[in-house]
Design an enzyme around this catalytic site. Sequence first.
Site, PDB file in Angstrom:
ATOM      1  N   GLY A   1       0.855  -1.192  -0.153  1.00  0.00           N
ATOM      2  CA  GLY A   1       0.068  -0.106   0.079  1.00  0.00           C
ATOM      3  C   GLY A   1       0.741   1.026  -0.180  1.00  0.00           C
ATOM      4  O   GLY A   1       0.810   2.132  -0.933  1.00  0.00           O
TER       5      GLY A   1
ATOM      6  N   CYS B   1      -6.578  19.660  21.599  1.00  0.00           N
ATOM      7  CA  CYS B   1      -6.284  19.880  22.917  1.00  0.00           C
ATOM      8  C   CYS B   1      -5.500  18.644  23.324  1.00  0.00           C
ATOM      9  O   CYS B   1      -5.879  17.870  24.200  1.00  0.00           O
ATOM     10  CB  CYS B   1      -7.139  20.022  23.745  1.00  0.00           C
ATOM     11  SG  CYS B   1      -8.342  21.443  23.063  1.00  0.00           S
TER      12      CYS B   1
END
Length: 417
Positions: free
Chosen positions: A275, A342
């Site tokens: 891939g 965050c």
Amino acid sequence: MTEKKVPFTTEQIKAIIKDYPTPFHIYDEKAIRENARRFYKAFSWVPGGFKDYFAVKALPNPYIMKILKEEGLGADCSSLPELVLSEKVGLKGEDIMFTSNDTPAAEYKKAYELGAVINLDDISHIPFLEKSAGIPELICFRYNPGPLKEGNAIIGKPEEAKYGLTRSQLFDGYRIMKEKGAKRFGLHTMVASNELNPDYFVETAKLLFDLVVEISKEVGITFEFVNLGGGIGIPYKPEQTAVDLEYVGEHIHQAYKDTIEKAGLPPLKVVMECGRMITGPYGYLVTTAIHTKDTYKHYIGLDACMANLMRPALYGAYHHITDMDNQDGKPDFIYDVTGSLCENNDKFAIDRALPEIKVGDIIVIHDTGAHGYAMGFNYNGKLRSAELLLKPDGSVEKIRRAETMDDYFATLDFSRL
Ligand SMILES: *Cc1c(COP(=O)(O)O)cnc(C)c1O
């Protein structure tokens, strides 16, 4: 050494951004096709034809898969949606390899119905497959070479991996499948990921060829193919060098002559399921610098985050970065290049030497064509970007729109609040 280039000029990318706001991934069709052709050429000696079954998880976009299909590639799937995606692209039957593990019954059923090549991860999956779908005519097993008694300096510690059958289980597995009526056989292994040492793949091939000779004799079956798995690495860093495909092809050919031909076995196909090396180097995450921040360190804040590319935060992976607005500048500045999650590890680069970056600069992150968009997620309410195709004539096609807030809320029913 690898020169880290981009397939567009600053003017071109700015024109594209006028139509498609950042961030987005853009894939270079011409380079993907050329690379696929080179890969196939390196294995053109394979009797019956070489094939790469593109690992769909690397870049599950049907437009890319269609391009790869045109170049003769198949699809390597390990889930129901990946099988359905391959079906939608028009891939049929044995153009699909189903290399799964811990597989649910419904997935075996779908793979069986599609006529895909089923690659079993465990001996206990024989009765499981029989019950959930049936016994196919063609069957493949995934080999886990384990601690490798003879010792192999190249191949690491397969015994630590959850995948595949042991050596003795393999012999039993083929025997049982033969008794149950299977007529055609394949053998698979995959023991590395992002590997840049070309000898690794030659060693893997030797391992499988030797085993094919042994099992053929002992069990009395004929093998149709070996599948060397994926795992060919790409040079993410400029100081790294791409795997020499021609070297790999030639040396595997020699090993083939020394084992399969010498043993007088019938022709054996060699296939892979790469891939990363198929699309990885030909994708770019295009972003805009929206903030600079100077505290204990110098930060560049982009309009992309881990939702668009997880590899740096997840594994500390290096991805090269180019400032399209200051390509020739000296790398005199040390930056942490961040996203907006965050999460303090939401960084595309840490302490990276780069030319001075200004707010508004177009920042390109390289090698995002595999395991990039695909790994995206919605943590912190972040939405996944669009995917664009840069065509050989220089035009651009949107091959996936960006997510919207409606997509984010699609699984919720607000009416019952
Ligand atoms: C992930 C995977 C691949 C593809 O690996 P790349 O590193 O992208 O080449 C191929 N086969 C299996 C079974 C995989 O899990």
